[in-house]
Enzyme design. Sequence first.
Site, PDB file in Angstrom:
ATOM      1  N   GLY A  86       2.761  -1.009   4.146  1.00 36.68           N
ATOM      2  CA  GLY A  86       3.297  -0.031   4.026  1.00 36.68           C
ATOM      3  C   GLY A  86       4.442   0.833   3.358  1.00 36.68           C
ATOM      4  N   GLY A  87       4.724   1.530   4.345  1.00 38.30           N
ATOM      5  CA  GLY A  87       6.833   2.084   4.601  1.00 38.30           C
ATOM      6  C   GLY A  87       7.265   1.233   3.612  1.00 38.30           C
TER       7      GLY A  87
ATOM      8  N   SER B 136       3.437  -2.679  10.034  1.00 38.77           N
ATOM      9  CA  SER B 136       5.357  -2.094  10.044  1.00 38.77           C
ATOM     10  C   SER B 136       5.610  -3.202   9.491  1.00 38.77           C
ATOM     11  CB  SER B 136       5.530  -1.903  11.474  1.00 38.77           C
ATOM     12  OG  SER B 136       4.346  -0.842  11.823  1.00 38.77           O
TER      13      SER B 136
ATOM     14  N   GLU C 186      -5.105  -5.790  10.268  1.00 39.06           N
ATOM     15  CA  GLU C 186      -4.401  -4.195  10.229  1.00 39.06           C
ATOM     16  C   GLU C 186      -3.987  -3.531  11.996  1.00 39.06           C
ATOM     17  OE1 GLU C 186      -2.341  -3.345   6.626  1.00 39.06           O
ATOM     18  OE2 GLU C 186      -4.196  -1.924   7.225  1.00 39.06           O
TER      19      GLU C 186
ATOM     20  N   ASN D  85       0.899  -1.095  -0.345  1.00 37.30           N
ATOM     21  CA  ASN D  85       0.023   0.331   0.115  1.00 37.30           C
ATOM     22  C   ASN D  85       1.057   0.984  -0.380  1.00 37.30           C
ATOM     23  OD1 ASN D  85      -1.881   1.610   0.370  1.00 37.30           O
ATOM     24  ND2 ASN D  85      -2.188   1.328   2.328  1.00 37.30           N
ATOM     25  N   TRP D  86       0.954   1.219  -0.918  1.00 36.81           N
ATOM     26  CA  TRP D  86       1.657   3.122  -1.317  1.00 36.81           C
ATOM     27  C   TRP D  86       1.407   4.620  -0.507  1.00 36.81           C
ATOM     28  CZ3 TRP D  86       4.260   2.846  -7.384  1.00 36.81           C
ATOM     29  CH2 TRP D  86       4.951   2.218  -7.278  1.00 36.81           C
ATOM     30  N   LYS D  87      -0.004   4.507   0.030  1.00 37.99           N
ATOM     31  CA  LYS D  87      -0.247   5.317  -0.247  1.00 37.99           C
ATOM     32  C   LYS D  87      -0.864   6.716  -0.715  1.00 37.99           C
ATOM     33  CE  LYS D  87       0.265   3.354   4.759  1.00 37.99           C
ATOM     34  NZ  LYS D  87       0.565   3.202   5.857  1.00 37.99           N
TER      35      LYS D  87
ATOM     36  N   GLY E 171       2.831   1.584  10.868  1.00 37.78           N
ATOM     37  CA  GLY E 171       3.749   2.674  11.029  1.00 37.78           C
ATOM     38  C   GLY E 171       4.096   3.230  12.096  1.00 37.78           C
TER      39      GLY E 171
ATOM     40  N   GLU F  28      -6.555   4.828   7.903  1.00 38.42           N
ATOM     41  CA  GLU F  28      -6.361   5.705   7.562  1.00 38.42           C
ATOM     42  C   GLU F  28      -8.152   6.776   7.294  1.00 38.42           C
ATOM     43  OE1 GLU F  28      -2.814   5.247   5.466  1.00 38.42           O
ATOM     44  OE2 GLU F  28      -1.814   4.795   7.623  1.00 38.42           O
TER      45      GLU F  28
ATOM     46  N   HIS G  32      -9.542   0.582   5.411  1.00 40.39           N
ATOM     47  CA  HIS G  32      -8.114   1.026   5.648  1.00 40.39           C
ATOM     48  C   HIS G  32      -8.308   2.020   7.071  1.00 40.39           C
ATOM     49  CE1 HIS G  32      -4.177   2.375   6.374  1.00 40.39           C
ATOM     50  NE2 HIS G  32      -3.878   0.924   5.755  1.00 40.39           N
TER      51      HIS G  32
END
Length: 256
Positions: free
Chosen positions: A234-235, A213, A168, A10-12, A174, A98, A96
Amino acid sequence: MNIHPIVAGNWKMHKTRNEGVSFVSKIKNRVLDKVEARVIFCPPFTALFSIVEAIEGSSLSVGAQNVYFEAQGAFTGEISVEMLKPEGVEYVIIGHSERRRIFGESDSLINKKIHAVLGGGLIPIFCIGEKLEDRKANRTTDVLKIQIESGLEGLGAVDPTKIIVAYEPVWAIGASEAASVEQISEAHASVKSILAGMFRDDGNDVPLLYGGSVNEKNAAELIQTKGVDGFLAGGASLNEDSFCSIIEQVSNFYKR
Ligand code: PEP
Protein backbone atom coordinates in the site's frame (compact mmCIF):
# COMPACT_ATOMS: atom_id res chain seq x y z
CA MET A 1 4.31 -25.14 -11.18
CA ASN A 2 6.70 -22.26 -11.57
CA ILE A 3 5.13 -19.26 -9.88
CA HIS A 4 6.19 -15.88 -11.18
CA PRO A 5 6.68 -13.49 -8.26
CA ILE A 6 4.15 -10.69 -8.10
CA VAL A 7 4.45 -7.14 -6.80
CA ALA A 8 1.13 -5.31 -6.69
CA GLY A 9 0.67 -1.72 -5.55
CA ASN A 10 -2.63 -0.68 -3.99
CA TRP A 11 -2.73 3.11 -4.25
CA LYS A 12 -6.02 3.34 -2.34
CA MET A 13 -7.48 6.89 -2.69
CA HIS A 14 -4.21 8.53 -3.73
CA LYS A 15 -2.90 10.27 -6.86
CA THR A 16 -4.80 12.21 -9.51
CA ARG A 17 -4.78 10.95 -13.08
CA ASN A 18 -1.82 13.17 -14.02
CA GLU A 19 0.16 12.22 -10.95
CA GLY A 20 -0.53 8.55 -11.57
CA VAL A 21 0.49 8.64 -15.23
CA SER A 22 3.71 10.46 -14.47
CA PHE A 23 4.51 8.04 -11.62
CA VAL A 24 3.90 4.94 -13.72
CA SER A 25 5.88 6.33 -16.67
CA LYS A 26 8.89 6.90 -14.43
CA ILE A 27 8.68 3.37 -13.01
CA LYS A 28 8.26 1.94 -16.50
CA ASN A 29 11.52 3.57 -17.58
CA ARG A 30 13.35 2.41 -14.47
CA VAL A 31 12.30 -1.22 -14.42
CA LEU A 32 12.00 -1.90 -18.15
CA ASP A 33 13.22 -5.40 -19.07
CA LYS A 34 15.00 -5.75 -15.76
CA VAL A 35 12.27 -7.40 -13.76
CA GLU A 36 11.42 -10.99 -13.16
CA ALA A 37 8.30 -9.98 -11.26
CA ARG A 38 4.76 -9.40 -12.47
CA VAL A 39 4.15 -5.77 -11.49
CA ILE A 40 0.53 -4.63 -11.06
CA PHE A 41 -0.57 -1.04 -10.41
CA CYS A 42 -3.97 -0.62 -8.75
CA PRO A 43 -4.84 3.07 -9.00
CA PRO A 44 -8.19 4.76 -8.32
CA PHE A 45 -10.80 4.47 -11.11
CA THR A 46 -10.16 8.00 -12.37
CA ALA A 47 -6.55 7.13 -13.27
CA LEU A 48 -7.10 3.53 -14.36
CA PHE A 49 -7.62 3.95 -18.08
CA SER A 50 -4.87 6.55 -18.62
CA ILE A 51 -2.48 4.27 -16.78
CA VAL A 52 -3.39 1.36 -19.06
CA GLU A 53 -2.31 3.63 -21.96
CA ALA A 54 0.86 4.71 -20.17
CA ILE A 55 2.09 1.16 -19.65
CA GLU A 56 1.37 -0.02 -23.17
CA GLY A 57 4.21 -2.06 -24.64
CA SER A 58 5.65 -2.89 -21.23
CA SER A 59 5.34 -5.95 -19.03
CA LEU A 60 3.47 -3.92 -16.38
CA SER A 61 -0.22 -4.52 -15.63
CA VAL A 62 -3.16 -2.66 -14.18
CA GLY A 63 -5.77 -3.68 -11.63
CA ALA A 64 -8.86 -2.02 -10.19
CA GLN A 65 -9.34 -1.68 -6.44
CA ASN A 66 -12.97 -2.74 -6.51
CA VAL A 67 -15.83 -3.80 -8.77
CA TYR A 68 -19.53 -4.59 -8.44
CA PHE A 69 -20.83 -8.07 -9.27
CA GLU A 70 -23.71 -7.09 -11.54
CA ALA A 71 -23.01 -6.43 -15.23
CA GLN A 72 -25.12 -3.25 -15.45
CA GLY A 73 -28.20 -1.60 -14.01
CA ALA A 74 -29.42 0.78 -11.35
CA PHE A 75 -26.37 0.62 -9.07
CA THR A 76 -25.37 4.25 -8.57
CA GLY A 77 -21.66 4.73 -8.09
CA GLU A 78 -20.66 1.22 -9.12
CA ILE A 79 -18.56 -0.16 -11.97
CA SER A 80 -18.79 -3.63 -13.53
CA VAL A 81 -16.30 -6.17 -14.82
CA GLU A 82 -17.77 -5.63 -18.28
CA MET A 83 -16.72 -1.97 -18.06
CA LEU A 84 -13.19 -2.70 -16.87
CA LYS A 85 -12.23 -5.53 -19.19
CA PRO A 86 -12.42 -3.77 -22.57
CA GLU A 87 -10.30 -0.93 -21.16
CA GLY A 88 -7.33 -3.23 -20.58
CA VAL A 89 -7.70 -3.79 -16.86
CA GLU A 90 -6.55 -7.31 -15.96
CA TYR A 91 -6.84 -7.58 -12.17
CA VAL A 92 -9.27 -6.53 -9.42
CA ILE A 93 -8.58 -6.35 -5.70
CA ILE A 94 -11.47 -8.04 -3.88
CA GLY A 95 -12.11 -8.22 -0.16
CA HIS A 96 -9.54 -5.67 1.00
CA SER A 97 -9.88 -5.13 4.74
CA GLU A 98 -10.75 -1.46 4.19
CA ARG A 99 -13.70 -2.50 2.02
CA ARG A 100 -14.75 -5.05 4.61
CA ARG A 101 -14.41 -2.65 7.56
CA ILE A 102 -15.34 0.79 6.18
CA PHE A 103 -17.84 -0.24 3.49
CA GLY A 104 -19.27 -3.26 5.28
CA GLU A 105 -18.45 -5.83 2.60
CA SER A 106 -19.46 -9.29 3.76
CA ASP A 107 -17.97 -12.65 2.81
CA SER A 108 -21.05 -13.34 0.70
CA LEU A 109 -20.74 -10.07 -1.25
CA ILE A 110 -17.04 -10.81 -1.75
CA ASN A 111 -17.97 -14.26 -3.05
CA LYS A 112 -20.35 -12.72 -5.61
CA LYS A 113 -17.63 -10.32 -6.72
CA ILE A 114 -15.11 -13.14 -7.11
CA HIS A 115 -17.55 -15.09 -9.28
CA ALA A 116 -18.18 -11.99 -11.41
CA VAL A 117 -14.47 -11.23 -11.82
CA LEU A 118 -13.55 -14.80 -12.76
CA GLY A 119 -16.62 -15.19 -14.97
CA GLY A 120 -15.69 -11.99 -16.80
CA GLY A 121 -12.12 -13.10 -17.43
CA LEU A 122 -10.32 -10.83 -14.97
CA ILE A 123 -8.00 -11.99 -12.20
CA PRO A 124 -9.07 -11.39 -8.61
CA ILE A 125 -6.49 -10.43 -6.01
CA PHE A 126 -8.49 -11.90 -3.14
CA CYS A 127 -7.51 -10.35 0.22
CA ILE A 128 -7.91 -12.13 3.51
CA GLY A 129 -6.53 -11.48 6.97
CA GLU A 130 -7.29 -11.57 10.65
CA LYS A 131 -7.85 -8.63 13.01
CA LEU A 132 -5.64 -8.13 16.04
CA GLU A 133 -8.33 -9.44 18.38
CA ASP A 134 -8.57 -12.64 16.30
CA ARG A 135 -4.83 -13.19 16.53
CA LYS A 136 -4.80 -12.51 20.27
CA ALA A 137 -7.61 -15.05 20.72
CA ASN A 138 -5.70 -17.65 18.65
CA ARG A 139 -8.39 -17.54 15.99
CA THR A 140 -6.18 -16.62 13.01
CA THR A 141 -6.50 -19.92 11.17
CA ASP A 142 -10.25 -20.14 11.83
CA VAL A 143 -10.79 -16.64 10.46
CA LEU A 144 -8.67 -17.33 7.37
CA LYS A 145 -10.56 -20.57 6.77
CA ILE A 146 -13.95 -18.86 6.97
CA GLN A 147 -12.83 -16.02 4.69
CA ILE A 148 -11.33 -18.39 2.10
CA GLU A 149 -14.13 -20.95 2.13
CA SER A 150 -16.88 -18.33 1.91
CA GLY A 151 -15.03 -16.12 -0.56
CA LEU A 152 -14.38 -19.03 -2.93
CA GLU A 153 -17.65 -20.89 -2.31
CA GLY A 154 -19.19 -22.36 -5.43
CA LEU A 155 -15.99 -22.45 -7.46
CA GLY A 156 -15.71 -26.05 -8.54
CA ALA A 157 -12.07 -25.55 -9.44
CA VAL A 158 -9.43 -22.83 -9.59
CA ASP A 159 -6.87 -22.14 -12.27
CA PRO A 160 -3.80 -20.94 -10.35
CA THR A 161 -2.85 -18.67 -13.24
CA LYS A 162 -6.21 -16.88 -12.93
CA ILE A 163 -6.45 -16.03 -9.25
CA ILE A 164 -4.17 -14.48 -6.63
CA VAL A 165 -4.66 -14.56 -2.87
CA ALA A 166 -3.16 -11.88 -0.62
CA TYR A 167 -2.72 -12.55 3.10
CA GLU A 168 -2.98 -9.17 4.78
CA PRO A 169 -3.22 -9.26 8.57
CA VAL A 170 -5.40 -6.23 9.32
CA TRP A 171 -3.20 -5.15 12.25
CA ALA A 172 -0.13 -4.96 9.97
CA ILE A 173 -1.71 -2.71 7.31
CA GLY A 174 -0.39 0.85 7.44
CA ALA A 175 1.42 -0.06 10.66
CA SER A 176 4.89 0.73 11.91
CA GLU A 177 6.03 -2.85 11.36
CA ALA A 178 5.12 -5.75 9.11
CA ALA A 179 4.16 -9.14 10.52
CA SER A 180 7.18 -11.25 11.44
CA VAL A 181 8.65 -13.93 9.19
CA GLU A 182 7.32 -16.58 11.61
CA GLN A 183 3.80 -15.12 11.64
CA ILE A 184 3.74 -14.86 7.86
CA SER A 185 5.11 -18.34 7.18
CA GLU A 186 2.67 -19.88 9.64
CA ALA A 187 -0.32 -18.05 8.15
CA HIS A 188 0.79 -18.81 4.58
CA ALA A 189 1.12 -22.49 5.42
CA SER A 190 -2.45 -22.44 6.77
CA VAL A 191 -3.76 -20.64 3.70
CA LYS A 192 -1.99 -23.07 1.35
CA SER A 193 -3.40 -26.01 3.23
CA ILE A 194 -6.95 -24.59 3.22
CA LEU A 195 -6.66 -23.95 -0.53
CA ALA A 196 -5.22 -27.40 -1.12
CA GLY A 197 -8.11 -28.86 0.91
CA MET A 198 -10.54 -27.16 -1.44
CA PHE A 199 -8.76 -27.47 -4.80
CA ARG A 200 -5.91 -29.99 -4.30
CA ASP A 201 -2.70 -29.21 -6.26
CA ASP A 202 -4.30 -26.27 -8.04
CA GLY A 203 -5.13 -24.75 -4.67
CA ASN A 204 -1.60 -25.24 -3.48
CA ASP A 205 -0.28 -23.51 -6.63
CA VAL A 206 -2.38 -20.34 -6.24
CA PRO A 207 0.08 -17.43 -5.87
CA LEU A 208 -0.02 -16.15 -2.31
CA LEU A 209 1.09 -12.58 -1.59
CA TYR A 210 1.88 -11.01 1.73
CA GLY A 211 0.61 -7.48 2.43
CA GLY A 212 1.01 -5.27 5.47
CA SER A 213 3.68 -2.58 5.81
CA VAL A 214 6.01 -4.04 3.19
CA ASN A 215 8.69 -1.50 2.34
CA GLU A 216 12.15 -1.21 0.80
CA LYS A 217 13.77 -2.10 4.14
CA ASN A 218 11.93 -5.35 4.87
CA ALA A 219 11.21 -6.64 1.33
CA ALA A 220 14.47 -8.60 0.99
CA GLU A 221 13.87 -10.49 4.21
CA LEU A 222 10.13 -11.06 3.73
CA ILE A 223 10.42 -12.36 0.16
CA GLN A 224 12.54 -15.23 1.45
CA THR A 225 9.72 -16.37 3.72
CA LYS A 226 8.43 -19.81 2.83
CA GLY A 227 5.13 -19.62 0.96
CA VAL A 228 5.46 -15.95 -0.02
CA ASP A 229 5.08 -15.49 -3.78
CA GLY A 230 5.22 -11.70 -3.77
CA PHE A 231 3.70 -8.65 -2.13
CA LEU A 232 0.67 -6.41 -2.11
CA ALA A 233 2.03 -3.04 -0.99
CA GLY A 234 0.00 0.00 0.00
CA GLY A 235 1.96 2.98 1.33
CA ALA A 236 5.28 1.96 -0.22
CA SER A 237 3.67 1.64 -3.67
CA LEU A 238 3.07 5.41 -3.73
CA ASN A 239 6.74 6.28 -3.65
CA GLU A 240 8.85 5.75 -6.76
CA ASP A 241 12.10 4.79 -5.02
CA SER A 242 10.41 2.51 -2.49
CA PHE A 243 8.29 0.70 -5.04
CA CYS A 244 11.19 0.25 -7.50
CA SER A 245 13.36 -1.04 -4.71
CA ILE A 246 10.71 -3.61 -3.68
CA ILE A 247 10.35 -4.74 -7.30
CA GLU A 248 14.13 -5.08 -7.67
CA GLN A 249 14.53 -7.00 -4.42
CA VAL A 250 11.78 -9.46 -5.33
CA SER A 251 13.26 -9.85 -8.82
CA ASN A 252 16.75 -10.37 -7.53
CA PHE A 253 15.60 -13.06 -5.13
CA TYR A 254 13.95 -15.01 -7.95
CA LYS A 255 16.91 -14.52 -10.31
CA ARG A 256 19.29 -16.32 -7.96
C1 PEP B 1 -2.78 -2.57 1.76
O1 PEP B 1 -3.56 -1.67 2.04
O2 PEP B 1 -3.12 -3.48 0.98
C2 PEP B 1 -1.46 -2.55 2.37
C3 PEP B 1 -0.76 -3.64 2.37
O3 PEP B 1 -1.07 -1.35 2.90
P1 PEP B 1 0.36 -1.01 3.56
O4 PEP B 1 1.43 -1.60 2.68
O5 PEP B 1 0.42 0.47 3.60
O6 PEP B 1 0.39 -1.64 4.91
